[in-house]
Design an enzyme around this catalytic site. Structure first.
Site, short mmCIF file in Angstrom:
data_model
loop_
_atom_site.label_atom_id
_atom_site.label_comp_id
_atom_site.label_asym_id
_atom_site.label_seq_id
_atom_site.Cartn_x
_atom_site.Cartn_y
_atom_site.Cartn_z
N ASP A 12 0.80 -1.07 0.13
CA ASP A 12 0.07 -0.11 -0.08
C ASP A 12 0.98 1.34 -0.29
OD1 ASP A 12 -2.29 1.50 0.43
OD2 ASP A 12 -1.64 1.73 2.45
N ASP A 14 -0.06 4.97 0.90
CA ASP A 14 -0.30 5.95 2.02
C ASP A 14 -0.10 5.10 3.59
OD1 ASP A 14 -1.36 8.83 0.82
OD2 ASP A 14 -1.78 7.05 -0.23
N ASP A 171 -1.53 -0.87 5.89
CA ASP A 171 -1.85 -0.66 7.33
C ASP A 171 -3.50 -0.17 7.57
OD1 ASP A 171 -1.87 1.81 5.53
OD2 ASP A 171 -1.99 3.33 7.19
#
Length: 228
Positions: A12, A14, A171
């Site tokens: 991922d 960000d 996250d």
């Protein structure tokens, strides 16, 4: 089950590969100031970054998607962000060593994000990672973004790897859900933004890492620096 070492590792963007919160928060605060409101501290905005413009506008203005206000503010927010999307954004500490080690071991790596290509591609170029990644998949690169598996499956197709021989690192709970839907092992990045009410221990990831460098240990790899 986690494959170690894998054929490919997808990240991922960000909150996993890069700390983009400062620039997203700056765009949010410029919008707040335009509206005659006080800017918010980064610590208050940071947990909402994984949910993009929707998360930032929810934190700053308490507005939800599907409303005229959301459409209005979202357009202005994204214009601010596009003008300065890599001023303070940096890779998380240790992430460059992770990428170097993956490359040294011949393991492909790529990006799978829900961020739109319009922002993903220039950001990756500004970070000087666009020519190193085996694929850069954005939220609008496939029919459905995460938590659907479409973007992860597209990443595997472009990288020429099987989902079961790959790993996704994210996250946010939807990152783990997308990996599950793609039959891909998943690692939760506990050092990221974790903008979820559900604790990371309950996401049912195959592993949880507290730092980027812990990824190498989890994947049975060592730190290998590229020649300077």
């Amino acid at each position: 089950m986690l494959v170690a070492p894998p054929d490919a590792v997808f990240f991922d963007l960000d909150g996993t590969l890069a700390d983009t919160a400062p620039d997203l928060a700056s765009a949010t605060n410029r919008l707040l100031v335009e509206e005659g409101r006080e800017p918010l501290p980064l610590a208050k905005l940071r947990p909402h970054v994984s949910h993009g413009a929707t998360g930032m506008l929810r934190a700053a203005f308490s507005i939800e998607p599907g409303t005229d206000a959301h459409a209005h503010y979202s357009k202005r927010f994204l214009a601010h962000y596009e003008q300065a999307l890599c001023v303070s954004t940096r890779l998380f500490d240790g992430m460059e060593k992770v990428l170097q080690s993956l490359e040294a071991h011949g393991i492909k790596w790529g990006i799978v994000t829900n961020k739109r290509q319009r922002y993903t591609l220039p950001l990756m170029a500004a970070l000087q990672l666009d020519t190193r990644a085996s694929c850069i998949i954005s939220g609008d690169s496939a029919p459905s973004p995460k938590p659907a598996p479409d973007t992860l499956l597209l990443a595997c197709s472009q990288a020429g790897v099987a989902p079961s021989r790959s790993v996704y690192v994210g996250d946010d709970l939807r990152d783990i859900q997308a990996a599950r839907a793609a039959d891909m092992p998943a690692i939760a990045a506990a050092y990221g933004y974790l903008g979820e009410a559900l604790p990371v221990e309950q996401w049912e990831a195959d592993a949880i890492v507290a730092s980027p460098l812990q990824l190498l240990q989890t994947l049975a790899l060592g730190v290998i620096d590229s020649p300077s």
